[in-house]
Write an enzyme that holds these catalytic residues in place. Structure first.
Site, PDB file in Angstrom:
ATOM      1  CD  GLU A  93      58.425  61.886  62.345  1.00 47.01           C
ATOM      2  OE1 GLU A  93      56.889  62.338  63.020  1.00 47.01           O
ATOM      3  OE2 GLU A  93      59.184  61.825  63.204  1.00 47.01           O
ATOM      4  CB  CYS A 114      66.350  58.418  59.919  1.00 45.94           C
ATOM      5  SG  CYS A 114      65.468  57.106  60.498  1.00 45.94           S
ATOM      6  CB  CYS A 121      53.665  51.697  61.701  1.00 45.75           C
ATOM      7  SG  CYS A 121      54.632  50.058  62.041  1.00 45.75           S
ATOM      8  CB  CYS A 125      56.278  48.554  68.657  1.00 45.42           C
ATOM      9  SG  CYS A 125      56.639  47.353  67.704  1.00 45.42           S
ATOM     10  CB  CYS A 128      56.670  52.815  68.331  1.00 44.13           C
ATOM     11  SG  CYS A 128      56.732  53.098  66.528  1.00 44.13           S
ATOM     12  N   GLY A 168      57.848  54.223  59.817  1.00 45.88           N
ATOM     13  CA  GLY A 168      56.835  52.760  59.373  1.00 45.88           C
ATOM     14  C   GLY A 168      57.975  51.688  58.919  1.00 45.88           C
ATOM     15  CB  SER A 200      65.505  49.289  61.141  1.00 50.76           C
ATOM     16  OG  SER A 200      64.992  48.865  62.232  1.00 50.76           O
ATOM     17  CB  SER A 223      63.780  46.539  65.834  1.00 52.07           C
ATOM     18  OG  SER A 223      63.508  48.047  65.281  1.00 52.07           O
ATOM     19  CG  HIS A 225      63.162  46.701  70.605  1.00 51.75           C
ATOM     20  ND1 HIS A 225      64.092  46.912  70.786  1.00 51.75           N
ATOM     21  CD2 HIS A 225      62.441  47.309  69.571  1.00 51.75           C
ATOM     22  CE1 HIS A 225      64.547  48.127  69.224  1.00 51.75           C
ATOM     23  NE2 HIS A 225      62.850  47.693  68.783  1.00 51.75           N
ATOM     24  CB  CYS A 343      60.770  56.620  64.280  1.00 51.49           C
ATOM     25  SG  CYS A 343      59.612  55.395  65.538  1.00 51.49           S
TER      26      CYS A 343
HETATM   27  N1  SAH Z   1      59.860  49.570  61.301  1.00 49.86           N
HETATM   28  C1  SAH Z   1      60.903  49.222  61.530  1.00 49.86           C
HETATM   29  C2  SAH Z   1      62.600  50.239  61.802  1.00 49.86           C
HETATM   30  C3  SAH Z   1      61.157  51.614  61.828  1.00 49.86           C
HETATM   31  S1  SAH Z   1      61.493  52.069  63.306  1.00 49.86           S
HETATM   32  C4  SAH Z   1      61.880  48.491  62.984  1.00 49.86           C
HETATM   33  O1  SAH Z   1      60.805  48.744  63.689  1.00 49.86           O
HETATM   34  O2  SAH Z   1      62.653  48.221  62.885  1.00 49.86           O
HETATM   35  C5  SAH Z   1      63.005  52.151  64.032  1.00 49.86           C
HETATM   36  C6  SAH Z   1      63.615  52.131  65.630  1.00 49.86           C
HETATM   37  O3  SAH Z   1      63.021  53.013  66.211  1.00 49.86           O
HETATM   38  C7  SAH Z   1      63.435  50.514  65.586  1.00 49.86           C
HETATM   39  O4  SAH Z   1      63.862  50.136  66.379  1.00 49.86           O
HETATM   40  C8  SAH Z   1      62.173  51.051  66.694  1.00 49.86           C
HETATM   41  O5  SAH Z   1      62.105  49.902  67.614  1.00 49.86           O
HETATM   42  C9  SAH Z   1      63.051  52.464  67.270  1.00 49.86           C
HETATM   43  N2  SAH Z   1      61.925  53.349  68.406  1.00 49.86           N
HETATM   44  C10 SAH Z   1      60.208  53.368  68.362  1.00 49.86           C
HETATM   45  N3  SAH Z   1      60.242  54.327  68.655  1.00 49.86           N
HETATM   46  C11 SAH Z   1      61.464  54.902  70.051  1.00 49.86           C
HETATM   47  C12 SAH Z   1      61.389  55.602  70.976  1.00 49.86           C
HETATM   48  N4  SAH Z   1      60.554  56.337  71.399  1.00 49.86           N
HETATM   49  N5  SAH Z   1      62.157  55.510  71.608  1.00 49.86           N
HETATM   50  C13 SAH Z   1      64.174  54.548  70.850  1.00 49.86           C
HETATM   51  N6  SAH Z   1      63.680  54.233  69.811  1.00 49.86           N
HETATM   52  C14 SAH Z   1      62.535  54.231  68.969  1.00 49.86           C
HETATM   53 FE1  SF4 Z   2      55.905  50.014  63.355  1.00 50.83          FE
HETATM   54 FE2  SF4 Z   2      59.157  49.826  63.647  1.00 50.83          FE
HETATM   55 FE3  SF4 Z   2      56.846  51.457  65.430  1.00 50.83          FE
HETATM   56 FE4  SF4 Z   2      56.806  48.721  65.831  1.00 50.83          FE
HETATM   57  S1  SF4 Z   2      59.147  50.361  65.674  1.00 50.83           S
HETATM   58  S2  SF4 Z   2      55.353  50.327  65.070  1.00 50.83           S
HETATM   59  S3  SF4 Z   2      57.366  48.273  63.550  1.00 50.83           S
HETATM   60  S4  SF4 Z   2      57.609  52.040  63.052  1.00 50.83           S
END
Ligand code: SAH
Ligand code: SF4
Length: 355
Positions: A93, A114, A121, A125, A128, A168, A200, A223, A225, A343
């Site tokens: 996406e 984006c 991935c 996490c 996610c 990813g 990121s 990221s 968190h 994402c």
């Molecule tokens: N893998 C990389 C980039 C993709 S994720 C990373 O983790 O940084 C991009 C951002 O979206 C990250 O900061 C991630 O933690 C956040 N993200 C993922 N799922 C989310 C959700 N459900 N709500 C808000 N942010 C989210």
């Molecule tokens: Fe992968 Fe980023 Fe999602 Fe973590 S937040 S699972 S690193 S896409």
């Protein structure tokens, strides 16, 4: 209808400086490059300044279309989300985000895309949607660039900013990312300035150090968190491999090398990382790195137990970070909250619905 079969190589997987198109003279290469990168035409048949024979020959040898649109959500005036089907049927996406929510009929002045960098991935996490089924595969250079070319053509205007925050982990796919960045930055390619590009990462320490050597001044977002290892570890398994101290050290080295501010992304998840003690730790990291802090209230994922904190807690957290003198704090309320903009969520829905 796009031919999803992968019988031919994808032309935009190869940087245009390296094209060897049937020994064509350089002006022909230039014409083809202009069709693709300037006009966003991903169909040899439409390249009207090439002879019909040449178009046929090119078509026989190369694919140009990396993906087809599988689903679209949102509208031009708000956040617009695209679900793409790649040539092997995998789904990714991209999200197009106007800088200010336009009122009907008024086009926003700045447009951010984006972009995804992998199918799924590997980093898993816990909150996610992208990591739910692990990593399927890396995207190729052409699939990364293709998202931008097609989204730009659909928007009918230039894209001002790119954020690699889709599905990813961009730093886990540097062999495809770096040539993609080269083409994005090149004035002969997409011509988007380094200041307008943000990668990121969840914190792949050696790759952060590798990226620090990349010549262009692209932006980096981490990221985070979680303010300490215990908090971060429970939602981000990568923290076991690269604990917070190592990550912050790597950020420091990145900043030294680049002389550029980085951003600490911090999603707020109810009862997990939203207590004020974490706000104090977050501010401490931000002060040490002179980094911006971007707070993002969690976007609920169907089937996952995590919740967004109450607004009062979100505001209290923000105030605390500010009180602790973090250099700059922003709170990003997800614009696409209603259309599963975080994402991996649209792909997740597609998978669920097609089961
Ligand atoms: N893998 C990389 C980039 C993709 S994720 C990373 O983790 O940084 C991009 C951002 O979206 C990250 O900061 C991630 O933690 C956040 N993200 C993922 N799922 C989310 C959700 N459900 N709500 C808000 N942010 C989210
Ligand atoms: Fe992968 Fe980023 Fe999602 Fe973590 S937040 S699972 S690193 S896409």
């Amino acid at each position: 209808m796009v031919n999803l079969k992968q019988s031919k190589p994808l032309l935009i997987d190869t940087p245009f400086e390296q094209w060897q198109l049937k020994g064509l003279p350089s002006y022909r290469n230039k014409q083809i490059r202009e069709w693709i990168y300037e006009k966003g035409i991903l169909d040899f048949e439409k390249m009207s300044n090439l002879s019909l024979g040449l178009r046929e020959d090119l078509k026989k040898e190369w694919d140009l279309m990396p993906m087809e649109l599988s689903r679209e959500q949102g509208s031009e005036d708000t956040t617009q989300k695209f679900l793409w089907k790649l040539r092997d049927g995998q789904l990714i996406e991209s999200v197009l985000i106007p800088a200010t929510e336009g009122t009907k009929g008024v086009r926003a002045s700045r447009l951010t895309l984006c972009v995804s960098t992998q199918v799924g991935c590997a980093l898993g996490c816990k909150f996610c949607a992208s990591g739910l089924d692990g990593l399927k595969r890396n995207l190729t250079t052409g699939e990364i660039i293709g998202q931008i070319l097609i989204a730009r053509a659909k928007a009918g205007r230039r894209i001002d900013n790119l954020v690699f925050m889709g599905m990813g982990e961009p730093l886990a796919n540097l062999p495809a990312m770096i040539p993609a960045l080269d083409q994005i930055l090149s004035p002969d390619g997409l011509g988007i300035g380094a200041r307008h590009i943000t990668l990121s990462t969840s914190g792949l320490v050696p790759k952060i150090l590798e990226l620090a050597k990349y010549p262009a001044q692209i932006r980096l977002a981490i990221s985070l968190h979680g303010g300490d290892n215990r908090t971060r570890e429970q939602i981000m398994p990568i923290n076991k491999r690269y604990p917070i101290e190592e990550l912050i050290d790597a950020c420091e080295r990145f900043i030294e090398e680049r002389k550029k501010m980085i951003t600490l992304e911090y999603i707020l998840i109810k009862g997990i990382n939203d207590d004020l003690g974490q706000a104090i730790l977050l501010a401490r990291h931000a002060r040490r790195l002179n980094a911006k802090v971007n707070l993002i209230p969690y976007n609920k994922v169907e089937g996952m137990k995590w919740e967004r904190p109450e607004l009062s807690q979100i505001n209290a957290f923000r105030s605390q970070v500010e009180k602790e003198n973090a250099p700059r704090v922003t709170l990003r309320m997800e614009k696409g909250h209603d259309i599963d903009a975080a994402c991996g969520q649209l792909r997740l829905r597609e998978t669920v619905e097609s089961c």
